[in-house]
Design an enzyme around this catalytic site. Structure first.
Site, short mmCIF file in Angstrom:
data_model
loop_
_atom_site.label_atom_id
_atom_site.label_comp_id
_atom_site.label_asym_id
_atom_site.label_seq_id
_atom_site.Cartn_x
_atom_site.Cartn_y
_atom_site.Cartn_z
N LYS A 112 -3.36 46.89 -1.92
CA LYS A 112 -3.46 48.33 -1.70
C LYS A 112 -3.28 49.12 -2.98
O LYS A 112 -3.76 50.25 -3.09
CB LYS A 112 -2.51 48.76 -0.62
CG LYS A 112 -3.14 48.38 0.72
CD LYS A 112 -2.25 48.18 1.83
CE LYS A 112 -3.01 47.86 3.10
NZ LYS A 112 -2.62 46.61 3.71
C1 LIG Z 1 -3.15 45.90 4.54
C2 LIG Z 1 -3.17 44.43 4.37
C3 LIG Z 1 -4.12 43.64 5.00
C4 LIG Z 1 -5.17 44.23 5.94
O1 LIG Z 1 -6.06 45.06 5.26
P1 LIG Z 1 -7.00 46.06 6.07
O2 LIG Z 1 -7.73 46.85 5.04
O3 LIG Z 1 -6.08 46.90 6.89
O4 LIG Z 1 -7.88 45.23 6.91
C5 LIG Z 1 -4.13 42.29 4.74
N1 LIG Z 1 -3.21 41.72 3.94
C6 LIG Z 1 -2.26 42.46 3.34
C7 LIG Z 1 -1.26 41.78 2.49
C8 LIG Z 1 -2.21 43.83 3.51
O5 LIG Z 1 -1.27 44.55 2.90
#
Ligand SMILES: *Cc1c(COP(=O)(O)O)cnc(C)c1O
Length: 466
Positions: A112
């Site tokens: 993220k």
């Molecule tokens: C947020 C997240 C996901 C899922 O991602 P999306 O964009 O919500 O599908 C998968 N793995 C980790 C470690 C995350 O932080």
């Protein structure tokens, strides 16, 4: 570039507008009016660029009209300069076929950061230009919260209210949020699941008692700018492996369908993606939707991959809109049905459109642990549980053997040390750049999951829009 809502009746906005808007006023999500498309020779010309420069090439069509290329470049260089790896998103080989795209070298150890380090800077730039104030409300299953808080802590013109489901995020995830004491950061633990928290947040965007006084912004992947920034690393990985001459598949651990939707966007832009494998844990609404058309939410089962413990995937709406002929009125009707019943069937167009590009695999806790052991024992790579779900899916999906598969490594294993230790008997260390997380004072409030209490909490503390 202009942006339209998936539900067809919100105003058309430019890039600056969608960045500051979050959810559209008709309850839909913003998408570009049309997909920019690169010819193969334009993609070939991107090979070998530094990450920030590649980011400028891929994102410039989306930001046109709101940022000059030089402005975008300055923001990208600052955002990706916070990463602890020169490649920003390095690609690691596992065997003759499988690769990991390490997306966790940012400040909070999850993918993220790739989008949020940019988004925090976009907010600051657009707000200072307008002399306005933004109130960010968000729900986090763990990683969005810490990445968003790191990206906006102390920035001018922004307050952030971050809801996490109490007791359902890891200690590292919680502490990364609650030990940030900047005055513009407000952490709220709410009773309930991530879906409950997200439902509260979604309501705040369309609540006139808030929207008349405050400019409410989003850092969840309902914010278009986040998805846009994630498109870049699909290009980075595919170029490394021989695109545009060669087709590549990606396996994506999926919760809110944001990361994998960015892969869909990359494909629409001309990147030769053979398959996008949607990897879910036992919270498998997306696997059921893609394999049988049944999009029906059950109860959330807590797992070792909490960022994927989601039943209602907001960004799936963007895919359904695009596959269903971009008919906002029809989609609004379909989504109203879903909101009422918590269940719906995909249309034939939506199912057939998805089948051309997507596959899906559901991983059990045993599958996840087995993938972690395989990577550790056979390749010397320690994976976090989310990445392991992606790798399990990559190794079991039915796919042409000549196509290389890139699994997105979405979090650093040290974010989930207990689960990693249970699977492979080895406890990953937190990288030293994270500091003394466990010695710092935590600060957060705990609230019940009901809408009015959370809304009043925000309204009492937020700064009105100018
Ligand atoms: C947020 C997240 C996901 C899922 O991602 P999306 O964009 O919500 O599908 C998968 N793995 C980790 C470690 C995350 O932080």
């Amino acid at each position: 570039m202009k942006y339209v809502s998936t539900r067809g009746s919100a105003p058309v906005l430019d890039f600056e507008g969608v960045t500051l808007a979050g959810l559209a006023s008709d309850g839909g999500l913003y998408v570009p009016e049309e997909w920019p498309r690169f010819a193969p020779d334009e993609i070939a010309a991107m090979a070998g660029l530094p990450y920030a420069e590649l980011a400028v090439r891929v994102m410039a069509p989306f930001t046109a009209g709101s940022l000059t290329e030089d402005e975008l470049r300055a923001l990208c260089e600052a955002a990706y300069g916070t990463f602890a790896h020169e490649a920003v998103t390095p690609l690691v080989q596992l065997d003759h076929r499988h690769h990991l795209l390490e997306l966790f070298h940012g400040p909070t150890l999850a993918f993220k950061d790739v989008a949020l380090q940019l988004l925090g800077r976009l907010f600051e730039r657009f707000l200072s230009q307008r002399d306005d104030h933004l109130t960010i409300v968000g729900a986090t299953s763990g990683d969005t919260g810490s990445a968003a808080i790191d990206a906006v802590a102390g920035r001018e013109g922004v307050d952030i209210f971050m809801l996490h489901p109490r007791g359902r995020v890891s200690d590292v995830q919680r502490r990364q949020m609650t030990t940030v004491h900047a005055p513009n950061v407000h952490n709220i633990a709410i009773h309930g699941s991530f879906d409950d928290a997200q439902a509260v947040v979604k309501r705040m965007f369309v609540d006139p008692t808030l929207t008349e006084r405050f400019r409410i912004g989003a850092v969840n992947s309902i914010n278009w700018a986040r998805l846009m920034a994630q498109v870049v690393y699909y290009f980075a990985a595919a170029l490394q492996l021989g695109a545009p001459q060669r087709q590549i598949a990606f396996s994506v651990p999926t919760g809110n369908f944001g990361d994998v939707f960015a892969g869909y966007v990359a494909a629409r832009m001309g990147l030769p993606i053979k398959r996008l494998i949607v990897a879910t844990n036992v919270n498998d609404i997306l696997h059921r939707a893609l394999s049988s058309g049944d999009y029906s939410a059950g109860e959330v089962t807590p797992t070792d991959a909490p960022s994927m413990d989601i039943q209602v995937s907001s960004n799936f709406e963007r895919l359904l809109f695009d596959l269903g002929g971009r008919d906002g009125a029809a989609l609004a009707e379909q989504m109203r049905g879903f909101d009422a019943e918590r269940a719906m069937q995909l249309t034939d167009n939506q199912r057939e459109g998805a089948a051309g590009l997507f596959a899906s695999v559901r991983a059990t806790p045993e599958d996840t642990a087995a993938a972690m052991r395989w990577a550790a024992e056979r390749c010397g790579e320690v994976l976090d549980p989310h990445t392991a779900i992606g790798l399990h899916a990559a190794r079991t999906a039915d796919l042409d053997l000549a196509v290389p598969i890139v699994t997105l490594a979405t979090a650093h294993p040290a974010k989930f040390p207990d689960a990693v230790e249970r699977a492979i008997g080895q406890r990953p260390d937190l990288p030293s750049r994270i500091g003394n997380l466990f010695d710092l004072q935590e600060r957060y409030d705990t609230l019940p999951g009901d809408y009015d209490t959370v809304r009043d909490y925000v309204a009492e503390r937020a700064t009105p829009s100018r």
